[in-house]
Design a protein around this motif. Structure first.
Motif, PDB file in Angstrom:
ATOM      1  N   GLY A  71       0.828  -1.209   0.000  1.00  0.00           N
ATOM      2  CA  GLY A  71       0.000   0.000   0.000  1.00  0.00           C
ATOM      3  C   GLY A  71       0.858   1.253   0.000  1.00  0.00           C
ATOM      4  O   GLY A  71       0.550   2.238  -0.675  1.00  0.00           O
ATOM      5  N   PHE A  72       1.955   1.193   0.735  1.00  0.00           N
ATOM      6  CA  PHE A  72       2.837   2.349   0.797  1.00  0.00           C
ATOM      7  C   PHE A  72       3.381   2.692  -0.590  1.00  0.00           C
ATOM      8  O   PHE A  72       3.332   3.837  -1.020  1.00  0.00           O
ATOM      9  CB  PHE A  72       3.999   2.077   1.767  1.00  0.00           C
ATOM     10  N   LEU A  73       3.872   1.670  -1.280  1.00  0.00           N
ATOM     11  CA  LEU A  73       4.428   1.900  -2.616  1.00  0.00           C
ATOM     12  C   LEU A  73       3.380   2.490  -3.558  1.00  0.00           C
ATOM     13  O   LEU A  73       3.672   3.400  -4.333  1.00  0.00           O
ATOM     14  CB  LEU A  73       4.975   0.576  -3.183  1.00  0.00           C
ATOM     15  N   TYR A  74       2.159   1.979  -3.441  1.00  0.00           N
ATOM     16  CA  TYR A  74       1.111   2.423  -4.363  1.00  0.00           C
ATOM     17  C   TYR A  74       0.542   3.796  -4.004  1.00  0.00           C
ATOM     18  O   TYR A  74      -0.375   4.273  -4.677  1.00  0.00           O
ATOM     19  CB  TYR A  74      -0.004   1.355  -4.440  1.00  0.00           C
ATOM     20  N   THR A  75       1.055   4.405  -2.936  1.00  0.00           N
ATOM     21  CA  THR A  75       0.603   5.767  -2.610  1.00  0.00           C
ATOM     22  C   THR A  75       1.749   6.773  -2.737  1.00  0.00           C
ATOM     23  O   THR A  75       1.675   7.862  -2.192  1.00  0.00           O
ATOM     24  CB  THR A  75       0.038   5.833  -1.169  1.00  0.00           C
TER      25      THR A  75
END
Lengths: 222, 300
Positions: A71-75
């Motif tokens: 999720g971090f990468l995708y934000t």
């Protein structure tokens, strides 16, 4: 999509451990296997198992859509295309890092010399004929990885879910292994061999394109 | 509009986490989403960020549909989500690298300076940071992104009062200077009152109240009554937000719409202005009571 080293380095972190473990395992197997290499599951069972496990682990590590770090990468402001492209690149980098040293062990004659030194009666007779096997191993990756990546992308779709993705993954892997084993590629006439390879390449490319298209609608559930 | 949603909903199995939410937010505004845990705030943020798909309705952010996420807006949005964090072994400088790779507008010097303000070394690994420090790092990276939209899920969670005040000050500065739009969630209502332009109170996926902080101060009152209020007795421009019995008297919270005057209600003893916290409690603690009073189905 242009190559973004920062993103590639970030995504490669997830497969670093797998790569670091896979590399010596592949190298030791290549160097120490006393039987001449084969292509089918009966003659190259360990290679199949290794490639399958490596591919599954890569897919799992890069596709954990419920993980907080995913999720971090995708934000972080990357487009879906960039993320998909670099997921593929990180997968390819891990494969190359594991495969290339083993390939060189064969191509540079280290395997045949070592086996010869051990008094293996197959060598050096088998040495010069094994040069093509690394390419077949790479082909296995090229068949399995797109199928598995497609399956997890499908799993992470808003409407399809786990069962469809898992069934698809198992189905594709079993189909690939069955076709490969039943046709005995090396024993086929050259035209038929290229037709089979063309069919497999088309399937892999279709799965890559399908995965890329579905990735745009992937749900990040972390 | 920087953000526009229409009947935006999201279900997880049988649970409707976000239920037909419609709102619009102009550029340069700070919208605070407040509500109890599990109200649907984070799900709403995820919908706005295009991380999950709506089951119903639609939303646009910076003029593009939220889902599937548009390439044109990816680098224009910076976010801090409570459910997302870097790997434990990542160093702060890795996060700066990652962000710098995503957007050319990222001001690395500013991010580093913000770290230094809190004595944070960029070589520190994520797991070595306290929760508050982790929040500060994520907030600083988001602020240094020079994004058009900041989406922040409890960005001050775990921060000490001084850091919290500083972070909110920086966000406000960003808004005033660059017209950045901000959507933020927080449980600290005094902070919300101080830094937000608009507030939306959410419970069970519904927006119970969406108003500007200014309107909230002007329009909402707590009224002490000698007897229980019936919604039928109220003038049309007055909305009953909730009421409860305290000893012999009734407390009611009302909202005046438009330019209506402070008309005395039947049985009114006194009235006073209320804080956001009081409005929040009135709406979230007595919301089911309100539904009962108004003959609505309590939202679940």
């Amino acid at each position: 999509m242009s190559l973004n080293w920062r993103l590639l380095r970030w995504q490669s972190r997830d497969v670093r451990l797998i790569t670091l473990v896979g590399l010596p395992v592949a190298l030791i197997y290549t160097l120490c296997t006393s039987e001449p290499f084969g292509l089918n599951v009966e003659t190259a069972g360990w290679v199949w198992l290794f490639v399958l496990i490596h591919s599954v682990l890569i897919t799992w590590r890069l596709g954990r859509t419920r993980n907080r770090t995913f999720g971090f990468l995708y934000t972080q402001g990357y487009t879906r295309n960039a993320l998909w492209g670099h997921t593929m690149l990180a997968s390819a980098a891990s494969v190359l890092a594991v495969w290339l040293p083993s390939a060189f062990v064969i191509w540079l004659g280290l395997r045949s010399s070592y086996q010869d030194m051990l008094g293996n009666c197959w060598f050096p007779l088998m040495g010069p004929t094994e040069w093509s096997y690394p390419f077949w191993w790479l082909l296995l990756y090229a068949m399995l990885l797109p199928a598995l990546h497609y399956a997890w992308i499908r799993y992470a779709q808003p409407t399809w879910g786990l069962l469809s993705g898992a069934l698809l993954a198992v189905g594709l892997v079993v189909a690939i292994m069955s076709i490969w084993n039943s046709v005995r590629v090396l024993e086929l006439p050259e035209v038929a061999r290229w037709l089979i390879l063309g069919g497999l390449a088309t399937t892999s490319i279709s799965l890559l394109i399908g995965g890329w298209r579905l990735h745009g609608r992937l749900e990040v559930m972390s | 509009m920087a953000i526009q949603t229409r009947s935006l909903s999201r279900e997880f199995g049988t649970v409707r986490a976000v239920d037909r939410i419609s709102f619009a937010l102009a550029p340069g505004q700070v919208l605070a989403l407040v509500g109890p845990n599990g109200a649907g705030k984070t799900t709403l943020l995820k919908l706005l960020l295009g991380l999950i798909a709506p089951t119903e309705g639609e939303a646009t952010v910076l003029g593009e549909p939220c889902f599937p996420p548009a390439a044109a807006t990816a680098a224009r949005i910076a976010s801090v989500l409570d459910t997302c964090e870097p790997p434990r072994a990542a160093r702060i400088r890795d996060l700066l690298d990652l962000k710098a790779g995503a957007t050319s507008g990222f001001d690395r010097q500013r991010a580093t300076a913000l770290m230094q303000q809190r004595q944070l070394d960029v070589k520190t690994t994520w797991h070595a940071l306290s929760k508050g420090q982790q929040r500060w790092v994520l907030g600083a990276v988001a602020l240094a992104s020079n994004a058009d939209l900041l989406v922040m899920d409890e960005p001050a969670d775990g921060l000490d009062p001084s850091a919290r005040r500083q972070l909110y000050g920086l966000i406000r500065e960003e808004v005033n200077q660059w017209d950045t739009t901000v959507v933020i969630t927080s449980h600290i209502l005094t902070d919300v009152e101080r830094m937000a332009d608009e507030v939306a109170i959410i419970k069970h996926g519904h927006v119970l109240l969406h108003a500007s902080i200014e309107d909230l101060r002007e329009q909402i009152r707590e009224v002490e009554l000698s007897e229980r209020l019936s919604p039928d007795e109220l003038p049309k421009d007055i909305e009953l937000l909730g009421q409860k019995t305290v000893g012999d008297t009734q407390l009611a919270w009302i909202r005046r719409h438009g330019g209506s005057t402070e008309e005395t209600l039947p049985g009114e003893l006194r009235r006073r202005t209320v804080s956001l916290e009081e409005v929040y409690l009135a709406l979230t603690e007595h919301q089911d009571k309100r539904a009962e009073i108004l003959g609505e189905t309590p939202c679940r």
